[in-house]
Motif scaffolding. Sequence first.
Motif, short mmCIF file in Angstrom:
data_model
loop_
_atom_site.label_atom_id
_atom_site.label_comp_id
_atom_site.label_asym_id
_atom_site.label_seq_id
_atom_site.Cartn_x
_atom_site.Cartn_y
_atom_site.Cartn_z
N ALA A 28 36.26 52.45 36.53
CA ALA A 28 37.36 51.48 36.45
C ALA A 28 36.82 50.12 36.86
O ALA A 28 35.81 50.01 37.56
N THR A 29 37.44 49.06 36.44
CA THR A 29 37.04 47.70 36.84
C THR A 29 38.24 46.94 37.33
O THR A 29 39.38 47.19 36.89
N LYS A 30 38.01 46.07 38.27
CA LYS A 30 39.04 45.17 38.77
C LYS A 30 38.40 43.80 38.93
O LYS A 30 37.21 43.70 39.18
N SER A 31 39.19 42.75 38.82
CA SER A 31 38.67 41.39 38.89
C SER A 31 39.40 40.61 39.96
O SER A 31 40.54 40.92 40.31
N ALA A 32 38.76 39.58 40.46
CA ALA A 32 39.38 38.64 41.39
C ALA A 32 38.83 37.26 41.08
O ALA A 32 37.69 37.13 40.64
N ASN A 33 39.59 36.26 41.31
CA ASN A 33 39.18 34.88 41.07
C ASN A 33 38.86 34.19 42.38
O ASN A 33 39.39 34.54 43.43
#
Length: 168
Positions: A28-33
């Motif tokens: 799974a992948t998750k992103s943050a800025n």
Amino acid sequence: MSPQPLLRSALLAGAVVLSFASIPSNAATKSANFQVLATMVSDCTIISITNVDFGSVGVLSNDLDTIATLTVACTPGTSYTVSLNAGTGAGSTITDRRMGSAGGGSLKYQLFRDAARTQNWGNTPGTDTQGGTGNGSNNAYTIYARLPTQTAPAIGSYTSTVTATITY
């Protein structure tokens, strides 16, 4: 070999590839800025100053002129002035600077802001300093130097250390 076994092998290989492609992945992948920040402030620096070097001097029956270059940089919109002190020679003033020798001799010199050598370069803002407004680039100023006509002092090496200051 007949075309049927070849076809059968190709179909079997395709089915194996499709079966692997349809296996669900557990990744799974998750992103943050995030932000990149900087605050520019009023700042100036003296980049470089070349020495005032009159070279080897003999009889001073005429003025001897040379130049040096002072380079400064300031952030855009920053007002500044550049001043030069009287130097380290004993008895030096802004209008009558002096180099000294190890033997105690004295040699007069002058520093100016203009090529005609009529405007002293000193340390009184608004009177005898150079200045401007920063543009983010290097700005070069010429220091116009003169050994005025004078009685030649004793043979030897003469020096003075002048301090340049940028005020903003």
